[in-house]
Design a protein around this motif. Structure first.
Motif, PDB file in Angstrom:
ATOM      1  N   THR A   1     -42.902  64.675  25.731  1.00 45.46           N
ATOM      2  CA  THR A   1     -43.497  65.936  26.177  1.00 45.46           C
ATOM      3  C   THR A   1     -42.468  66.764  26.934  1.00 45.46           C
ATOM      4  O   THR A   1     -42.366  67.979  26.736  1.00 45.46           O
TER       5      THR A   1
ATOM      6  N   GLN B   1     -44.222  73.582  31.329  1.00 46.45           N
ATOM      7  CA  GLN B   1     -43.006  73.948  30.606  1.00 46.45           C
ATOM      8  C   GLN B   1     -41.979  74.529  31.578  1.00 46.45           C
ATOM      9  O   GLN B   1     -40.794  74.197  31.525  1.00 46.45           O
TER      10      GLN B   1
ATOM     11  N   ARG C   1     -38.949  74.126  23.762  1.00 48.11           N
ATOM     12  CA  ARG C   1     -39.772  75.332  23.586  1.00 48.11           C
ATOM     13  C   ARG C   1     -39.507  76.353  24.692  1.00 48.11           C
ATOM     14  O   ARG C   1     -39.455  77.558  24.441  1.00 48.11           O
TER      15      ARG C   1
ATOM     16  N   SER D   1     -40.029  68.267  24.469  1.00 46.22           N
ATOM     17  CA  SER D   1     -40.658  69.393  23.758  1.00 46.22           C
ATOM     18  C   SER D   1     -40.760  70.616  24.654  1.00 46.22           C
ATOM     19  O   SER D   1     -40.463  71.737  24.233  1.00 46.22           O
TER      20      SER D   1
END
Length: 183
Positions: free
Chosen positions: A160, A133, A167, A163
């Motif tokens: 991915t 992330q 996030r 996302s």
């Protein structure tokens, strides 16, 4: 000549053995690579070391870079893999040191570096993000990569990456708001 056209010409020359062409590629992309690695690592010295290792690897693997592929994305991909390898190595070292300290009861103090409160808060918030992330956020939000470029660079599916960015942005904003309320 467009920037991408210049990169393609430099790559072709570097693949033919021109160190001058490769040096131009380094000049053109080192700032973006270092910035990405600094955000990903959170440690400027380590990021600079990883950037140097990345360019050494890139020189030895320049023949594998296919036509039309983004040089910046390719370099960041190499750098990211170097970062992951260094992080695994560091984790093994920490575990070994922890076992030693547990057996021998030693301890040490870490030196603090003076930094602006906002920068500390942002670095702390970035450090709390999971590794993938954090890499997606560093590429898409800080290095202006498209989601597709980040997906290619990190070897992740496009969904991915999207996302992770969404996030990650939410978690960073929450962490930074919390830091503002405490400060």
């Amino acid at each position: 000549m467009s920037p991408d056209g210049l990169d393609e010409a430099l790559v072709a020359d570097a693949q033919a053995g021109s160190t001058a062409a490769f040096a131009r590629l380094v000049e053109r992309h080192q700032q973006a690579l270092r910035a990405f690695l600094r955000r990903t690592c959170g440690d400027w010295a380590s990021a600079d070391d990883l950037a140097q290792e990345t360019f050494l690897t890139a020189w030895s693997e320049i023949g594998r870079l296919t036509s039309g592929r983004s040089v910046r994305a390719w370099l960041c991909g190499i750098g990211y893999r170097k970062h992951l390898s260094a992080r695994r190595s560091h984790a093994r070292d920490r575990a070994r040191e922890a076992r030693y300290e547990a057996d021998h009861g030693s301890g040490g103090a870490q030196a603090d570096r003076p930094m602006a409160d906002e920068r500390l808060a942002l670095e702390g918030a970035m450090a709390m993000l999971p590794s993938e992330q954090r890499a997606c956020v560093a590429l898409c939000l800080a290095a202006d990569f498209s989601h597709a470029e980040a997906a290619e660079t990190l070897g992740l599916p496009l969904g991915t990456v999207k996302s992770h960015v969404a996030r990650g942005r939410t978690r960073l904003l929450q962490a930074l708001r919390g830091a503002d309320e405490r400060g």
